[in-house]
Design a protein around this motif. Sequence first.
Motif, PDB file in Angstrom:
ATOM      1  N   VAL A 153     -43.860  16.789   9.504  1.00 45.64           N
ATOM      2  CA  VAL A 153     -44.939  16.988  10.026  1.00 45.64           C
ATOM      3  C   VAL A 153     -45.346  18.620  10.512  1.00 45.64           C
ATOM      4  CG1 VAL A 153     -46.002  16.600  12.460  1.00 45.64           C
ATOM      5  CG2 VAL A 153     -44.946  14.924  11.443  1.00 45.64           C
ATOM      6  N   TYR A 154     -46.464  18.839  10.320  1.00 42.61           N
ATOM      7  CA  TYR A 154     -47.039  20.150  10.880  1.00 42.61           C
ATOM      8  C   TYR A 154     -47.380  20.319  12.215  1.00 42.61           C
ATOM      9  CZ  TYR A 154     -46.922  21.653   5.830  1.00 42.61           C
ATOM     10  OH  TYR A 154     -46.646  21.934   4.395  1.00 42.61           O
ATOM     11  N   GLU A 155     -47.373  21.272  12.789  1.00 40.40           N
ATOM     12  CA  GLU A 155     -47.923  21.668  13.983  1.00 40.40           C
ATOM     13  C   GLU A 155     -48.334  22.907  14.358  1.00 40.40           C
ATOM     14  OE1 GLU A 155     -45.933  21.415  18.665  1.00 40.40           O
ATOM     15  OE2 GLU A 155     -45.260  19.954  17.174  1.00 40.40           O
ATOM     16  N   LYS A 156     -49.668  22.892  14.747  1.00 35.20           N
ATOM     17  CA  LYS A 156     -50.510  24.423  14.915  1.00 35.20           C
ATOM     18  C   LYS A 156     -50.720  24.508  16.443  1.00 35.20           C
ATOM     19  CE  LYS A 156     -53.107  27.576  14.041  1.00 35.20           C
ATOM     20  NZ  LYS A 156     -52.898  29.100  13.761  1.00 35.20           N
ATOM     21  N   LYS A 157     -50.476  25.466  17.008  1.00 33.67           N
ATOM     22  CA  LYS A 157     -50.831  25.902  18.044  1.00 33.67           C
ATOM     23  C   LYS A 157     -51.848  26.751  18.296  1.00 33.67           C
ATOM     24  CE  LYS A 157     -48.696  27.733  22.707  1.00 33.67           C
ATOM     25  NZ  LYS A 157     -47.572  28.266  23.307  1.00 33.67           N
ATOM     26  N   PHE A 158     -53.124  26.372  18.929  1.00 38.62           N
ATOM     27  CA  PHE A 158     -54.318  27.487  19.003  1.00 38.62           C
ATOM     28  C   PHE A 158     -54.429  28.404  19.941  1.00 38.62           C
ATOM     29  CE2 PHE A 158     -56.555  23.023  17.760  1.00 38.62           C
ATOM     30  CZ  PHE A 158     -56.354  23.137  16.441  1.00 38.62           C
ATOM     31  N   ALA A 159     -55.386  29.088  19.922  1.00 37.22           N
ATOM     32  CA  ALA A 159     -55.210  30.401  21.008  1.00 37.22           C
ATOM     33  C   ALA A 159     -55.590  29.695  22.197  1.00 37.22           C
ATOM     34  CB  ALA A 159     -56.282  31.372  20.328  1.00 37.22           C
ATOM     35  N   GLU A 160     -54.975  30.459  23.303  1.00 38.01           N
ATOM     36  CA  GLU A 160     -55.295  30.192  24.638  1.00 38.01           C
ATOM     37  C   GLU A 160     -56.549  30.303  25.286  1.00 38.01           C
ATOM     38  OE1 GLU A 160     -52.511  30.878  28.480  1.00 38.01           O
ATOM     39  OE2 GLU A 160     -53.772  32.778  27.954  1.00 38.01           O
ATOM     40  N   GLU A 161     -57.047  29.394  25.944  1.00 42.52           N
ATOM     41  CA  GLU A 161     -58.558  29.294  26.458  1.00 42.52           C
ATOM     42  C   GLU A 161     -58.422  29.269  27.941  1.00 42.52           C
ATOM     43  OE1 GLU A 161     -61.316  26.449  24.243  1.00 42.52           O
ATOM     44  OE2 GLU A 161     -59.292  25.778  23.402  1.00 42.52           O
ATOM     45  N   GLU A 162     -59.514  29.532  28.532  1.00 42.50           N
ATOM     46  CA  GLU A 162     -59.473  29.385  30.066  1.00 42.50           C
ATOM     47  C   GLU A 162     -60.759  28.494  30.421  1.00 42.50           C
ATOM     48  OE1 GLU A 162     -60.069  32.244  34.043  1.00 42.50           O
ATOM     49  OE2 GLU A 162     -59.605  33.043  32.005  1.00 42.50           O
ATOM     50  N   ALA A 163     -60.514  27.521  31.286  1.00 35.20           N
ATOM     51  CA  ALA A 163     -61.497  26.782  31.778  1.00 35.20           C
ATOM     52  C   ALA A 163     -62.549  27.297  32.585  1.00 35.20           C
ATOM     53  CB  ALA A 163     -60.763  25.565  32.467  1.00 35.20           C
ATOM     54  N   PRO A 164     -63.690  27.075  32.696  1.00 40.79           N
ATOM     55  CA  PRO A 164     -64.678  27.768  33.515  1.00 40.79           C
ATOM     56  C   PRO A 164     -64.422  27.538  34.912  1.00 40.79           C
ATOM     57  CG  PRO A 164     -65.872  25.927  32.462  1.00 40.79           C
ATOM     58  CD  PRO A 164     -64.337  26.167  31.819  1.00 40.79           C
ATOM     59  N   SER A 165     -64.886  28.211  35.856  1.00 40.58           N
ATOM     60  CA  SER A 165     -64.634  27.844  37.292  1.00 40.58           C
ATOM     61  C   SER A 165     -66.058  28.161  38.061  1.00 40.58           C
ATOM     62  CB  SER A 165     -63.505  28.819  37.689  1.00 40.58           C
ATOM     63  OG  SER A 165     -63.740  30.193  37.510  1.00 40.58           O
ATOM     64  N   GLY A 166     -65.986  27.700  39.254  1.00 39.31           N
ATOM     65  CA  GLY A 166     -67.004  27.712  40.270  1.00 39.31           C
ATOM     66  C   GLY A 166     -67.637  26.453  40.435  1.00 39.31           C
ATOM     67  N   MET A 167     -68.507  26.252  41.233  1.00 38.85           N
ATOM     68  CA  MET A 167     -69.312  25.069  41.787  1.00 38.85           C
ATOM     69  C   MET A 167     -70.013  24.574  40.421  1.00 38.85           C
ATOM     70  SD  MET A 167     -71.233  23.875  45.253  1.00 38.85           S
ATOM     71  CE  MET A 167     -72.701  24.902  44.672  1.00 38.85           C
ATOM     72  N   LEU A 168     -70.896  25.402  39.878  1.00 38.06           N
ATOM     73  CA  LEU A 168     -71.765  25.187  38.681  1.00 38.06           C
ATOM     74  C   LEU A 168     -70.872  24.659  37.355  1.00 38.06           C
ATOM     75  CD1 LEU A 168     -74.390  27.930  39.304  1.00 38.06           C
ATOM     76  CD2 LEU A 168     -74.566  25.473  39.821  1.00 38.06           C
ATOM     77  N   ALA A 169     -69.774  25.085  37.318  1.00 43.61           N
ATOM     78  CA  ALA A 169     -69.202  24.623  36.370  1.00 43.61           C
ATOM     79  C   ALA A 169     -68.496  23.372  36.119  1.00 43.61           C
ATOM     80  CB  ALA A 169     -67.860  25.730  36.076  1.00 43.61           C
ATOM     81  N   ARG A 170     -68.251  22.841  37.734  1.00 42.48           N
ATOM     82  CA  ARG A 170     -67.519  21.509  37.874  1.00 42.48           C
ATOM     83  C   ARG A 170     -68.547  20.510  37.218  1.00 42.48           C
ATOM     84  NH1 ARG A 170     -66.615  23.000  43.708  1.00 42.48           N
ATOM     85  NH2 ARG A 170     -65.353  24.846  43.416  1.00 42.48           N
ATOM     86  N   GLY A 171     -67.907  19.489  36.528  1.00 40.72           N
ATOM     87  CA  GLY A 171     -68.766  18.357  36.244  1.00 40.72           C
ATOM     88  C   GLY A 171     -68.153  17.724  34.972  1.00 40.72           C
ATOM     89  N   HIS A 172     -68.962  17.051  34.312  1.00 34.04           N
ATOM     90  CA  HIS A 172     -68.581  16.151  33.080  1.00 34.04           C
ATOM     91  C   HIS A 172     -69.181  16.725  31.840  1.00 34.04           C
ATOM     92  CE1 HIS A 172     -67.532  12.645  31.094  1.00 34.04           C
ATOM     93  NE2 HIS A 172     -68.545  12.555  30.203  1.00 34.04           N
ATOM     94  N   TYR A 173     -68.258  17.168  30.733  1.00 27.13           N
ATOM     95  CA  TYR A 173     -68.546  17.633  29.395  1.00 27.13           C
ATOM     96  C   TYR A 173     -68.467  16.579  28.375  1.00 27.13           C
ATOM     97  CZ  TYR A 173     -68.658  22.117  31.974  1.00 27.13           C
ATOM     98  OH  TYR A 173     -69.172  23.003  33.010  1.00 27.13           O
ATOM     99  N   ASN A 174     -69.161  16.424  27.469  1.00 32.68           N
ATOM    100  CA  ASN A 174     -69.008  15.873  26.081  1.00 32.68           C
ATOM    101  C   ASN A 174     -68.599  17.022  24.951  1.00 32.68           C
ATOM    102  OD1 ASN A 174     -69.619  13.242  27.046  1.00 32.68           O
ATOM    103  ND2 ASN A 174     -71.753  13.883  27.264  1.00 32.68           N
TER     104      ASN A 174
END
Length: 200
Positions: A153-174
């Motif tokens: 099996v191959y395994e690939k680790k992607f670059a680190e990301e940061e989730a957005p923050s703050g009241m406007l960023a909270r919610g549902h995403y598709n």
Amino acid sequence: MASHDEDLMPENTSGYKISQPKQSLAQYQQMDEGDESLQRYKESLGLGGGQDLSDPNDPRVCIIYALAMHSDGRDPVVIDLSAPGSESTLKNKPFKIKEGSRFTMTAKFKVQHEILSGLHYVQSIKRGKIPIPGGKTSEMIGSFAPNTDKNPVYEKKFAEEEAPSGMLARGHYNASSSFVDDDKKVHLHFDWSFDIAKDW
């Protein structure tokens, strides 16, 4: 405006072109064994022996087993893609991401039958039906030989990301994701969703 299909294709890299026509696995293995640089290239693809694990009853070249999110402070969130049709239910099972958290994604997959050239992971994120700024990402995974018993099996680790923050960023995403190769062949496409929340 880009079409849905264009949203899930990797960006063209300026100046990059495939240097030679696609060759069969047998052709790669029979290439000039006296060429040291070619030997290193073949080894980088995993053409170093072992029993081929390709399933003659499964025509797929790339089989994606799982996509996982890793972040400090919680167990990994694993999107199991191993069962046929499992990707069709993901959109209705959102998972939670803590605002401002740092995370990495890891893909587990198998290659069979032929050399897989230039596999990319492409993701497009929307809030409702509206694409978010910077919501399309593309990451080169690489080129791979069919898996063998030495490397099942191959395994690939992607670059680190940061989730957005703050009241406007909270919610549902598709999100829509695809695994696409240099030939623009889509090996897997799936829609999924997540919620940005104040806590895990």
